[in-house]
Motif scaffolding. Sequence first.
Motif: not given
Length: 355
Positions: A40-58
């Motif tokens: 939880e203290t590093t949620r922004l990094t988790i968000i980054f990986f999820a957004l990056s994954g969605l981005d790669v998947l268009d």
Amino acid sequence: MAEEENQFEEFDQIDFLRDRHVRFFQRTLQVLPERYASLETTRLTIIFFALSGLDVLDALDVIEKNIMIEWIYSLQVLPTEDQSNLSRCGFRGSSHIGIPYSTKGPGVLHPYDSGHVAMTYTGLCSLLILGDDLSRVNKQACLAGLKALQLEDGSFYAVPEGSENDIRFIYCAASICYMLDDWSGIDIQKAIEYIRGSLSYDNGFGQGAGRESHGGWTYCAIASLCLMGRLEEALSQRELDRIRRWCIMRQQTGFHGRPNKPVDTCYSFWVGATLELLDVFQYTNFEKNRSFILSTQDRLVGGFAKWPDSHPGSPRSQETELLTLQGDGLKATLGQNRHCTQSLLNITEQNSVCI
């Protein structure tokens, strides 16, 4: 070796389960499973990986981009009116310490509030993925906070209070300066000297001088030098060729991060991206690598595991596999297509955690 090859023949025709992976990332953006509560203290990094994954998947159309952009800006540590906290600015990992939600300045002085070099990196990447122009980023404050984290040996702390300091955070710092198009936040020459000192006897890079070579550290070193535009100045042609050989030797079916270790999906990115940056990725066996990665898919809930028949890893490990399955994904590590958003660091399990 023949048995190992036969083991993955059955996966040659496995479908890439795109829709399940999209839903995996969607769930990650909504709520984390209990086993990830410590992140939880590093949620922004988790968000980054999820957004990056969605981005790669268009598949970024499945989220509300504007809402996500506002939330990320609420995590920016802004200067107070007297700018007494300027050296503590950047992006924090989440709202866990109770700072009031705000996307505008001036900042609120709090004894435990500060930016984190990895959160600043992933925050900026996430904004770029979402199509933001970074116009609301206080660049002067971010760079001042970054500059305060560099040590005399060229490495960086993660936070002002001190932490581990090594090559990972040099990579974060280089990425921040690259995205902000301003290198005043880093002493480049000192950083290069630290990177050179981390080159090991076997031609891979360690976490620091005298430490074991590792695929993740090697990526951080090479990517940092590429972002700085100093790769061929910092390393001789002979050294670069030896680094290329060390990386190519990491492939079995997929890749491992160190000699005599089992293959692991994440190193398909760490080592594969390094080979791409060094212009020799074409000498790898793409089909064997792809087959191994497809064998680690969770066919029920989506996501990838480290190995076949294992539980899917945390969100930070998922984009790694997706990149390898994309024909042009590795090119994006230098920001040519996705503003550095494809480059990953494992910095989510502690204040600063090993790759």
